[in-house]
Structure formats: structure tokens, C-alpha cells
Design a protein around this motif. Structure first.
Motif, PDB file in Angstrom:
ATOM      1  N   TRP A   1      44.067  36.544  30.572  1.00  0.00           N
ATOM      2  CA  TRP A   1      42.973  36.296  29.589  1.00  0.00           C
ATOM      3  C   TRP A   1      42.232  37.293  29.151  1.00  0.00           C
ATOM      4  N   GLY A   2      41.491  38.366  29.186  1.00  0.00           N
ATOM      5  CA  GLY A   2      41.346  38.657  28.460  1.00  0.00           C
ATOM      6  C   GLY A   2      40.269  40.248  29.033  1.00  0.00           C
TER       7      GLY A   2
ATOM      8  N   SER B   1      35.060  37.213  28.277  1.00  0.00           N
ATOM      9  CA  SER B   1      36.709  36.266  29.170  1.00  0.00           C
ATOM     10  C   SER B   1      36.367  36.960  30.515  1.00  0.00           C
TER      11      SER B   1
ATOM     12  N   ARG C   1      41.172  27.971  33.122  1.00  0.00           N
ATOM     13  CA  ARG C   1      41.978  28.984  32.640  1.00  0.00           C
ATOM     14  C   ARG C   1      43.391  28.231  33.089  1.00  0.00           C
TER      15      ARG C   1
END
Length: 287
Positions: A145-146, A151, A169
Motif C-alpha cells: 500500500w506504499g 501511506s 485498506r
């Protein structure tokens, strides 16, 4: 028990105990030892009266002094928080993306975040954050997810695929065992293997590439490089969350995976979430 008698040499009565002909003398205990024993008994009674001691049905006796180790710890925590009040306020208001690594605030955030991580996160990610099967390694550069500080903070705050935070998420891979035939799953697995390995069946991988483009590329990309916006992993970097051998890949394609991470923003204070975000980012794997 053998009959007691008086030892001829010492004139002391025996206890009646005998081992291999050796008899035990019934000498009185030393007075200093007896007085020490009596003093310990008195001290023990006084201690159990003054301090918490005896277990009861729903707790323990509180003692006349009302002492509590939990209250003492709570007082120590309050004193500690008071000393760091200025740093806490500064961390809550700080822009984490511009926080200088050499600053006192960054050092405080890393120290506090490390404590939070060891208490709350190490059970899954490991004490060194190297992860395990099914639990991401936080030291490498592979982030679903970064890995930038924003993030990371968002992932920690809202969690992954949980049912308690609407902003969690979320990504879900279909269980292709309900869609593909067994030989089609084998072909896709061979194609995925070919993305990061030189040892594969070229003909089977070619057949799998067509299935991959039609069914998997929408999330993982045409070249299998993944998509952080969708939480789709990179399949070409030989970094695998659940294992990259053919058996593990077959299990993943057939039944899919669905790891869940709690929404720590619901369990930790804002300052602790920000501190652990800084700590994870400072481990070196973040972007």
C-alpha cells in the motif's frame, strides 16, 4: 522408631533416628537462629496486615496502608507524560513528511514508536520487523500500500481488511479454484513463476500468460508489477508474502489470501500512531 537414648560421649539424648549406625543428637537449636525465626514471623504478620497479601474471591486484601503497585505505575506514567508533554504536543502537530531525522522530536518519535511496536506489532511482524509467512517484512522496499510516511500512517491507523474501520485498506483476490480448471491454475502458476525465475516450462507459461492477461492483469498489471493503489503485490520481484514456490502459488491462486490487520487508530492514541509510523518508516524499508 528406635528407642531414644543418651549418647555416651556427649551426654546428649538422641532423636532416635539412626543411619548406618550413626545416630542423630537432639541438640537444641541455636538461640540466635530461633530469635531470627521469631522476628521473621512477626515481620511477615505485620507485612500481611500493612500491604496487599491474602488472595480473596474477587481480589486480594488491600492492607492498612492502601499500597498499590498499579497505582504506583500509573503515577510514574503520569510523571513521565508530564515530562514529555511538550514533545507529545509537538509530535501531534508535526508534519511527519518534513520531520528532520536529526531532530530531538524525530528521536523521541522513534524511541516511543519502538516501544509501541514491540508491545503491539512485534507479535506478527517480529521483534526485528522482518515479518514471517503471511506477515509483511517492514525492512524491505516491497510495500503493498506504499511505503512513504503518509501511506504507512494510513495503514497503521485504519488497518487492512478489518470490519471495524470503514477506511481500512481493502483488496480481495478471487479464489480461482472456483473459476479455473486445475490445469489452468497450473498454467497461471507457471507464468507467474516465469516472472521472477529462469526455471520454468516455457510452453505452460505461454498458456498461462493468456489467462493472466485476461483475469489477473487488471490488478497486477500486464507485466505483473502490481499496483499500490489497489494493494496488488508485485509478482516479478521474487518477494513473496505467502511463499513463491509452486505449491504456495498454487494455494494462493486456488483459494486466495485474506490477511487482516487491526485498525490501530481505534486502539492507540494519536501520538502513539504517529510515533510508530515514524519508527516503521525509520527502519529503512520505507520510501
Amino acid at each position: 522408631m528406635s528407642e531414644r537414648k543418651v549418647d555416651e560421649e556427649t551426654g546428649v539424648e538422641t532423636t532416635g533416628h539412626s543411619w548406618d549406625g550413626i545416630e542423630e543428637l537432639n541438640n537444641p537449636l541455636p538461640r540466635w537462629w530461633l530469635w531470627t525465626l521469631y522476628a521473621c514471623i512477626v515481620w511477615a504478620i505485620a507485612y500481611t496486615v500493612a500491604y496487599p497479601a491474602w488472595p480473596m474471591i474477587s481480589g486480594a486484601t488491600t492492607g492498612m496502608l492502601g499500597f498499590s503497585t498499579r497505582a504506583q505505575v500509573a503515577e510514574d506514567i503520569v510523571q513521565h507524560e508530564a515530562k514529555n508533554e511538550a514533545l507529545v504536543a509537538e509530535l501531534v502537530a508535526a508534519d511527519l513528511t518534513t520531520l528532520p531525522p536529526s531532530s530531538d522530536l524525530h528521536r523521541y518519535a522513534v524511541a516511543r514508536g519502538g516501544s509501541v511496536f514491540r508491545a503491539q506489532c512485534s507479535q506478527c511482524h517480529g521483534s526485528g520487523a522482518a515479518g514471517a509467512v503471511g506477515y509483511p517484512n517492514l525492512l524491505d522496499n516491497d510495500w503493498l500500500w506504499g511505503g512513504d510516511i503518509e501511506s504507512i500512517s494510513a495503514t497503521i491507523t485504519h488497518g487492512v481488511r478489518n470490519e471495524t474501520d470503514l477506511d481500512a485498506r481493502y483488496s480481495e483476490m478471487p479464489a480461482y479454484g472456483d473459476i479455473f480448471a486445475e490445469e489452468e491454475i497450473g498454467a497461471v502458476v507457471e507464468y507467474v513463476t516465469s516472472l521472477s525465475s529462469s526455471e520454468f516450462d516455457a510452453d505452460l507459461a505461454q498458456a498461462g500468460s493468456e489467462l493472466f492477461l485476461d483475469n489477473c492483469a487488471a490488478c497486477h498489471g500486464d507485466e505483473g508489477l502490481g499496483d499500490q493503489f489497489l494493494g496488488a503485490p508485485n509478482l516479478a520481484d521474487a518477494i513473496w508474502l505467502y511463499g513463491g514456490d509452486r505449491d504456495a502459488l498454487t494455494e494462493t491462486v486456488t483459494n486466495a489470501r485474506f490477511g487482516v490487520m487491526p485498525a490501530w487508530g481505534q486502539r492507540l492514541s494519536d501520538v502513539d500512531v504517529r510515533a510508530v509510523s515514524v519508527y516503521v518508516h525509520a527502519l529503512g524499508g520505507g520510501e
